[in-house]
Design a protein around this motif. Sequence first.
Motif, PDB file in Angstrom:
ATOM      1  N   TRP A  10      -6.496   2.542  11.718  1.00 46.01           N
ATOM      2  CA  TRP A  10      -6.853   3.231  10.470  1.00 46.01           C
ATOM      3  C   TRP A  10      -7.938   2.516   9.685  1.00 46.01           C
ATOM      4  O   TRP A  10      -8.537   3.094   8.775  1.00 46.01           O
ATOM      5  N   TYR A  17     -14.314   7.353   5.695  1.00 44.72           N
ATOM      6  CA  TYR A  17     -12.967   7.927   5.862  1.00 44.72           C
ATOM      7  C   TYR A  17     -12.856   9.314   5.196  1.00 44.72           C
ATOM      8  O   TYR A  17     -12.426  10.280   5.811  1.00 44.72           O
ATOM      9  N   GLY A  50       1.036   4.828   2.329  1.00 40.72           N
ATOM     10  CA  GLY A  50      -0.126   5.299   3.102  1.00 40.72           C
ATOM     11  C   GLY A  50      -1.175   5.923   2.206  1.00 40.72           C
ATOM     12  O   GLY A  50      -1.716   6.987   2.515  1.00 40.72           O
ATOM     13  N   TYR A  56      -5.375  10.930  -3.087  1.00 46.26           N
ATOM     14  CA  TYR A  56      -4.385  11.650  -3.909  1.00 46.26           C
ATOM     15  C   TYR A  56      -3.806  10.791  -5.030  1.00 46.26           C
ATOM     16  O   TYR A  56      -3.095  11.313  -5.887  1.00 46.26           O
ATOM     17  N   ASP A  71      -0.614   0.673   1.185  1.00 41.03           N
ATOM     18  CA  ASP A  71      -1.074   1.039   2.533  1.00 41.03           C
ATOM     19  C   ASP A  71      -1.017  -0.214   3.400  1.00 41.03           C
ATOM     20  O   ASP A  71      -0.931  -1.338   2.897  1.00 41.03           O
ATOM     21  N   LEU A  72      -1.079   0.021   4.716  1.00 39.53           N
ATOM     22  CA  LEU A  72      -1.065  -1.094   5.671  1.00 39.53           C
ATOM     23  C   LEU A  72      -2.474  -1.654   5.892  1.00 39.53           C
ATOM     24  O   LEU A  72      -2.632  -2.790   6.329  1.00 39.53           O
ATOM     25  N   LEU A  76      -8.880   0.014   3.809  1.00 38.54           N
ATOM     26  CA  LEU A  76      -8.689   1.250   3.024  1.00 38.54           C
ATOM     27  C   LEU A  76      -8.191   0.915   1.615  1.00 38.54           C
ATOM     28  O   LEU A  76      -8.585   1.555   0.641  1.00 38.54           O
ATOM     29  N   GLU A  95       1.612  -2.710   1.899  1.00 40.15           N
ATOM     30  CA  GLU A  95       3.018  -2.570   2.296  1.00 40.15           C
ATOM     31  C   GLU A  95       3.059  -1.848   3.637  1.00 40.15           C
ATOM     32  O   GLU A  95       2.300  -0.890   3.853  1.00 40.15           O
ATOM     33  N   ASN A  96       3.968  -2.278   4.488  1.00 37.70           N
ATOM     34  CA  ASN A  96       4.296  -1.500   5.672  1.00 37.70           C
ATOM     35  C   ASN A  96       5.444  -0.578   5.278  1.00 37.70           C
ATOM     36  O   ASN A  96       6.543  -1.045   4.963  1.00 37.70           O
ATOM     37  N   CYS A  97       5.192   0.720   5.296  1.00 35.01           N
ATOM     38  CA  CYS A  97       6.184   1.681   4.774  1.00 35.01           C
ATOM     39  C   CYS A  97       7.485   1.692   5.578  1.00 35.01           C
ATOM     40  O   CYS A  97       8.480   2.240   5.117  1.00 35.01           O
ATOM     41  N   ALA A 113       1.201  11.206   1.584  1.00 29.85           N
ATOM     42  CA  ALA A 113       0.353  12.306   2.059  1.00 29.85           C
ATOM     43  C   ALA A 113      -0.197  11.940   3.426  1.00 29.85           C
ATOM     44  O   ALA A 113      -0.811  10.869   3.600  1.00 29.85           O
ATOM     45  N   ASN A 114       0.038  12.801   4.367  1.00 26.37           N
ATOM     46  CA  ASN A 114      -0.571  12.665   5.698  1.00 26.37           C
ATOM     47  C   ASN A 114      -0.238  11.340   6.366  1.00 26.37           C
ATOM     48  O   ASN A 114      -1.091  10.700   6.983  1.00 26.37           O
ATOM     49  N   LEU A 115       0.993  10.962   6.201  1.00 26.45           N
ATOM     50  CA  LEU A 115       1.473   9.701   6.765  1.00 26.45           C
ATOM     51  C   LEU A 115       2.567   9.943   7.794  1.00 26.45           C
ATOM     52  O   LEU A 115       2.480   9.438   8.928  1.00 26.45           O
TER      53      LEU A 115
HETATM   54  C1  SAM Z   1      -3.983   9.972   7.941  1.00 29.46           C
HETATM   55  S1  SAM Z   1      -4.110   8.586   6.889  1.00 29.46           S
HETATM   56  C2  SAM Z   1      -3.703   9.316   5.281  1.00 29.46           C
HETATM   57  C3  SAM Z   1      -4.259   8.547   4.114  1.00 29.46           C
HETATM   58  C4  SAM Z   1      -4.173   9.265   2.758  1.00 29.46           C
HETATM   59  N1  SAM Z   1      -2.825   9.392   2.298  1.00 29.46           N
HETATM   60  C5  SAM Z   1      -4.825  10.615   2.855  1.00 29.46           C
HETATM   61  O1  SAM Z   1      -4.113  11.631   2.819  1.00 29.46           O
HETATM   62  O2  SAM Z   1      -6.060  10.654   2.962  1.00 29.46           O
HETATM   63  C6  SAM Z   1      -2.707   7.612   7.261  1.00 29.46           C
HETATM   64  C7  SAM Z   1      -2.626   6.383   6.395  1.00 29.46           C
HETATM   65  O3  SAM Z   1      -1.386   5.751   6.639  1.00 29.46           O
HETATM   66  C8  SAM Z   1      -1.571   4.366   6.736  1.00 29.46           C
HETATM   67  N2  SAM Z   1      -0.481   3.831   7.550  1.00 29.46           N
HETATM   68  C9  SAM Z   1      -0.245   4.026   8.872  1.00 29.46           C
HETATM   69  N3  SAM Z   1       0.869   3.373   9.246  1.00 29.46           N
HETATM   70  C10 SAM Z   1       1.351   2.757   8.129  1.00 29.46           C
HETATM   71  C11 SAM Z   1       2.481   1.931   7.871  1.00 29.46           C
HETATM   72  N4  SAM Z   1       3.346   1.599   8.835  1.00 29.46           N
HETATM   73  N5  SAM Z   1       2.676   1.482   6.600  1.00 29.46           N
HETATM   74  C12 SAM Z   1       1.816   1.829   5.605  1.00 29.46           C
HETATM   75  N6  SAM Z   1       0.721   2.596   5.790  1.00 29.46           N
HETATM   76  C13 SAM Z   1       0.500   3.059   7.039  1.00 29.46           C
HETATM   77  C14 SAM Z   1      -2.955   4.205   7.356  1.00 29.46           C
HETATM   78  O4  SAM Z   1      -3.497   2.941   7.111  1.00 29.46           O
HETATM   79  C15 SAM Z   1      -3.712   5.339   6.675  1.00 29.46           C
HETATM   80  O5  SAM Z   1      -4.245   4.923   5.457  1.00 29.46           O
END
Ligand code: SAM
Length: 214
Positions: A10, A17, A50, A56, A71-72, A76, A95-97, A113-115
């Motif tokens: 990511w 992005y 994320g 958003y 976010d991880l 970003l 943070e790792n969610c 969103a989109n995570l």
């Molecule tokens: C598709 S993007 C969506 C980003 C934003 N929310 C958007 O809608 O534009 C996925 C996001 O999730 C983050 N992500 C992926 N795995 C993650 C994790 N385990 N913990 C936290 N963030 C994570 C990525 O770094 C990326 O920023």
Amino acid sequence: MRDNKTEEYWSRFPDTYDKKMEYVVGKELLADIIQELNHLPELGELVEFGCGTGIYTETIVPKTKSMFATDLSDSLIAVARKRIGDHPKVTIQKENCMATSFPSEALDSVFMANLIHVIESPSTLLQECYRILRKNGTIVIVTFTDHGMKLWDKIKMGLRFVKSWGKPPSHTHSFSPEDLASMMKDTGFTIKESKVIGNETKALYIIGQKDMKA
Ligand SMILES: C[S@@+](CC[C@H](N)C(=O)[O-])C[C@H]1O[C@@H](n2cnc3c(N)ncnc32)[C@H](O)[C@@H]1O
């Protein structure tokens, strides 16, 4: 995907992005998502998982008392910091969610969103949300899906994705509203609202509440 591989994936295009996202799913869907989020009620103390570049975060913050945008990906997060600036209500942190640093029952709301559709184990993420939410806490999930899209629109979107991002993460999911709602119910959430938004491209929009019996 291991955490460092996910982060690498990511983190590749911080400067482009937003443009890539707009190209893949279309401006119209992104505007529709913002329109839905504008109708959310007061969300108290919230964490966003994320947050990416913070697309958003700006829409959600007026609904909160205070929020963590997390976010991880360091690259970003850096873009999100630039976008949000020094906002009195927002703390931006890594943070790792799947396993966060938040204590149990610490927050009123979780937003993502989109995570969840790009996460290896969506049920682990939902359990982590459940753990950190207070009783009656709210979970707001928006996530792209190809559920309900026409075959040709799915193919075109897939091609746009590959052109801008390359191969998708191996564990990408495409949830139906029923699949995601059922996973949320199994975790202990009551579904308050569930819909599919968008026309040519689509996203699920689901709001849940941490069960009062918890
Ligand atoms: C598709 S993007 C969506 C980003 C934003 N929310 C958007 O809608 O534009 C996925 C996001 O999730 C983050 N992500 C992926 N795995 C993650 C994790 N385990 N913990 C936290 N963030 C994570 C990525 O770094 C990326 O920023």
